[in-house]
Design an enzyme around this catalytic site. Structure first.
Site, PDB file in Angstrom:
ATOM      1  N   SER A 136       0.715  -0.972  -0.411  1.00 41.76           N
ATOM      2  CA  SER A 136      -0.112  -0.262   0.297  1.00 41.76           C
ATOM      3  C   SER A 136       1.082   1.063  -0.044  1.00 41.76           C
ATOM      4  O   SER A 136       1.945   1.293   0.388  1.00 41.76           O
ATOM      5  CB  SER A 136      -0.732   0.337   0.815  1.00 41.76           C
ATOM      6  OG  SER A 136      -1.461   1.354   1.688  1.00 41.76           O
ATOM      7  N   TYR A 149      -1.886  -0.562  10.795  1.00 39.84           N
ATOM      8  CA  TYR A 149      -2.110  -1.001   9.389  1.00 39.84           C
ATOM      9  C   TYR A 149      -0.995  -0.769   8.663  1.00 39.84           C
ATOM     10  O   TYR A 149      -0.356  -1.403   7.415  1.00 39.84           O
ATOM     11  CB  TYR A 149      -3.062  -0.364   8.829  1.00 39.84           C
ATOM     12  CG  TYR A 149      -3.347  -0.694   7.297  1.00 39.84           C
ATOM     13  CD1 TYR A 149      -3.957  -1.916   6.463  1.00 39.84           C
ATOM     14  CD2 TYR A 149      -3.554   0.289   5.935  1.00 39.84           C
ATOM     15  CE1 TYR A 149      -4.453  -2.075   5.336  1.00 39.84           C
ATOM     16  CE2 TYR A 149      -3.458  -0.006   5.029  1.00 39.84           C
ATOM     17  CZ  TYR A 149      -4.222  -1.042   4.660  1.00 39.84           C
ATOM     18  OH  TYR A 149      -4.127  -1.556   3.480  1.00 39.84           O
TER      19      TYR A 149
HETATM   20  P1  NDP Z   1     -11.726  -6.158   0.058  1.00 37.39           P
HETATM   21  O1  NDP Z   1     -12.289  -6.319   0.999  1.00 37.39           O
HETATM   22  O2  NDP Z   1     -12.571  -5.702  -1.005  1.00 37.39           O
HETATM   23  O3  NDP Z   1     -11.029  -7.491   0.016  1.00 37.39           O
HETATM   24  C1  NDP Z   1      -9.921  -8.225   0.601  1.00 37.39           C
HETATM   25  C2  NDP Z   1      -9.630  -9.379   0.045  1.00 37.39           C
HETATM   26  O4  NDP Z   1      -9.231 -10.882   1.000  1.00 37.39           O
HETATM   27  C3  NDP Z   1     -11.419 -10.617   0.360  1.00 37.39           C
HETATM   28  O5  NDP Z   1     -11.038 -11.213  -0.965  1.00 37.39           O
HETATM   29  C4  NDP Z   1     -11.482 -10.890   1.309  1.00 37.39           C
HETATM   30  O6  NDP Z   1     -12.022 -12.261   1.015  1.00 37.39           O
HETATM   31  C5  NDP Z   1      -9.491 -11.857   1.562  1.00 37.39           C
HETATM   32  N1  NDP Z   1      -9.252 -12.460   2.294  1.00 37.39           N
HETATM   33  C6  NDP Z   1      -9.322 -11.340   4.187  1.00 37.39           C
HETATM   34  N2  NDP Z   1      -8.534 -11.113   5.253  1.00 37.39           N
HETATM   35  C7  NDP Z   1      -8.735 -12.970   4.470  1.00 37.39           C
HETATM   36  C8  NDP Z   1      -7.999 -14.323   4.750  1.00 37.39           C
HETATM   37  N3  NDP Z   1      -8.185 -14.343   6.675  1.00 37.39           N
HETATM   38  N4  NDP Z   1      -8.045 -15.415   4.672  1.00 37.39           N
HETATM   39  C9  NDP Z   1      -7.907 -15.329   3.094  1.00 37.39           C
HETATM   40  N5  NDP Z   1      -9.115 -14.015   2.476  1.00 37.39           N
HETATM   41  C10 NDP Z   1      -8.727 -13.214   3.070  1.00 37.39           C
HETATM   42  O7  NDP Z   1     -10.002  -4.612  -0.446  1.00 37.39           O
HETATM   43  P2  NDP Z   1      -8.886  -4.848  -1.379  1.00 37.39           P
HETATM   44  O8  NDP Z   1      -9.278  -5.915  -2.472  1.00 37.39           O
HETATM   45  O9  NDP Z   1      -9.234  -2.652  -1.763  1.00 37.39           O
HETATM   46  O10 NDP Z   1      -7.315  -5.227  -0.646  1.00 37.39           O
HETATM   47  C11 NDP Z   1      -6.361  -5.915  -0.960  1.00 37.39           C
HETATM   48  C12 NDP Z   1      -5.831  -5.631  -1.219  1.00 37.39           C
HETATM   49  O11 NDP Z   1      -5.477  -4.417  -1.381  1.00 37.39           O
HETATM   50  C13 NDP Z   1      -5.732  -5.924   0.472  1.00 37.39           C
HETATM   51  O12 NDP Z   1      -3.934  -6.001   1.028  1.00 37.39           O
HETATM   52  C14 NDP Z   1      -4.980  -3.755   0.618  1.00 37.39           C
HETATM   53  O13 NDP Z   1      -4.470  -3.776   2.082  1.00 37.39           O
HETATM   54  C15 NDP Z   1      -5.023  -3.130  -0.028  1.00 37.39           C
HETATM   55  N6  NDP Z   1      -4.913  -2.052  -0.438  1.00 37.39           N
HETATM   56  C16 NDP Z   1      -6.293  -1.943  -0.821  1.00 37.39           C
HETATM   57  C17 NDP Z   1      -6.426  -0.780  -0.875  1.00 37.39           C
HETATM   58  C18 NDP Z   1      -7.835  -0.228  -1.015  1.00 37.39           C
HETATM   59  O14 NDP Z   1      -8.047   1.345  -0.470  1.00 37.39           O
HETATM   60  N7  NDP Z   1      -8.964  -0.573  -1.610  1.00 37.39           N
HETATM   61  C19 NDP Z   1      -5.230   0.622  -0.443  1.00 37.39           C
HETATM   62  C20 NDP Z   1      -3.928   0.254  -0.926  1.00 37.39           C
HETATM   63  C21 NDP Z   1      -3.732  -1.029  -0.742  1.00 37.39           C
HETATM   64  P3  NDP Z   1     -12.708 -12.846   2.498  1.00 37.39           P
HETATM   65  O15 NDP Z   1     -13.487 -12.005   3.890  1.00 37.39           O
HETATM   66  O16 NDP Z   1     -13.955 -13.821   1.314  1.00 37.39           O
HETATM   67  O17 NDP Z   1     -12.122 -14.411   3.389  1.00 37.39           O
END
Ligand code: NDP
Length: 243
Positions: A136, A149
Site C-alpha cells: 500500500s 495498518y
Molecule cells: P477487499 O476487502 O475488497 O478484499 C480483501 C480480500 O481479502 C477479500 O477477498 C477477503 O476475502 C480477503 N481476505 C481477508 N482476510 C482473509 C483471510 N484471513 N484469508 C483469506 N482471505 C482473506 O479489499 P481490497 O481489494 O481493497 O484489498 C486487497 C489488498 O489491497 C489488501 O492487501 C489491501 O490492504 C490492499 N490495498 C487496498 C487499498 C484500498 O484502498 N482498497 C489501498 C492500498 C492497498 P474473504 O473475506 O472472503 O476472506
C-alpha cells in the site's frame, strides 16, 4: 474439461475488490487460477475456466500449502502468486481493541508470509516464478488512524525488497504493488463509524478513488513483462490523492 491454458497463478483475497478484478483479468489472458479467500461462493460465482476456488483462511499455513499442492496437481507448477488478501481496521491507538491489531498483523503479514512459504521452494528449484505482494502507499507513508495498518504495510514493503534480493539469484521475481485509495470492500470492516465517515469524506474530496480494475491492470502489466524483467515496485494513486 480443461483445454490448454497459460501457467497457474494463485490469487489470495479473490472474493472481492482488487483480487477479484485481477482474477477476471488473468483468466481473460488464459491463465489457470487458484483463487483463495474465506467466501467460496463469491469466487465460484465468477465461473472462470481452468480455475480452482477454495475456501482458505491465509492465516492457516497448512491449508494454504495443501491448496497450492491441489492446484499444482491439476494445472502444473505455479508460475505466480499474488499475495493480495488483507484487512484494514482503522482506529485510534488509545481506544482500538488490540484484537484488531492482531488480526491485521495475522492476515497482512503472517498470511502474506504463508503465501510466500507455499511457493518459494518450488520456484527456487525451477529457477522461475513471480511473487507479487500487494502492499500500500501506507507502506511508504503514514495516515491518520492507520498506526497498525501502516505497520503491517511497512512490513510488506521491507520484507518484499529483502525477499527480492534473496530470490534474485534464483531468477524469481518479487514485485510490490502499492496502491492508494481504491474503491473496494476494504474500509467496510473498520468498526469506528466516525473514522469510516471521515475516510469516505476524504475519498469524495479527491473526486473519487481508483477502481479495482485499474490495480488489476497494473498487476497484469508487471506480471506480463518477460521473466528477465522485474518491475520491482509500483506506487499507484488517484491523481488527486494528495498524501
Ligand atoms: P477487499 O476487502 O475488497 O478484499 C480483501 C480480500 O481479502 C477479500 O477477498 C477477503 O476475502 C480477503 N481476505 C481477508 N482476510 C482473509 C483471510 N484471513 N484469508 C483469506 N482471505 C482473506 O479489499 P481490497 O481489494 O481493497 O484489498 C486487497 C489488498 O489491497 C489488501 O492487501 C489491501 O490492504 C490492499 N490495498 C487496498 C487499498 C484500498 O484502498 N482498497 C489501498 C492500498 C492497498 P474473504 O473475506 O472472503 O476472506
Amino acid at each position: 474439461m480443461t483445454s490448454t491454458h497459460k501457467p497457474l497463478v494463485i490469487i489470495t483475497g479473490a472474493s472481492s475488490g482488487i483480487g477479484l478484478a485481477t482474477a477476471k483479468l488473468l483468466s481473460q489472458r488464459g491463465h489457470a487460477l487458484l483463487l483463495l479467500s474465506r467466501r467460496l461462493e463469491k469466487m465460484v460465482q465468477l465461473g472462470l475456466p481452468n480455475t480452482l476456488a477454495l475456501a482458505v483462511d491465509i492465516t492457516d499455513r497448512e491449508a494454504l500449502v495443501a491448496a497450492v499442492a491441489q492446484a499444482e496437481e491439476r494445472f502444473g507448477p505455479v508460475d505466480a502468486i499474488i499475495n493480495n488478501a488483507g484487512v484494514m481496521l482503522l482506529g485510534s491507538i488509545a481506544t482500538q481493541d488490540p484484537s484488531q491489531w492482531d488480526r491485521m498483523l495475522d492476515v497482512n503479514v503472517r498470511g502474506l508470509l504463508n503465501g510466500i512459504f507455499a511457493v518459494t521452494s518450488g520456484m527456487v528449484e525451477r529457477k522461475h516464478g513471480t511473487i507479487i505482494n500487494v502492499g500500500s502507499v501506507a507502506g511508504r507513508k503514514t495516515f491518520p488512524n492507520h498506526v497498525v495498518y501502516v505497520g503491517t504495510k511497512f512490513a510488506v514493503t521491507g520484507l518484499s525488497e529483502n525477499l527480492r534480493q534473496e530470490l534474485s539469484p534464483s531468477n524469481v521475481r518479487v514485485i510490490t504493488i502499492e496502491p492508494g485509495a481504491v474503491d473496494t470492500e476494504l474500509l467496510s470492516h473498520t468498526t469506528d463509524d466516525a473514522i469510516k465517515e471521515g475516510y469516505n469524506d476524504w475519498k469524495q474530496e479527491m473526486g473519487g478513488v481508483l477502481a479495482a480494475e485499474t490495480i488489476a491492470e497494473v498487476i497484469g502489466f508487471a506480471y506480463a513483462q518477460p521473466q528477465s524483467v522485474c518491475v520491482r515496485e509500483i506506487v499507484v494513486c488517484a491523481t488527486r490523492q494528495e498524501q
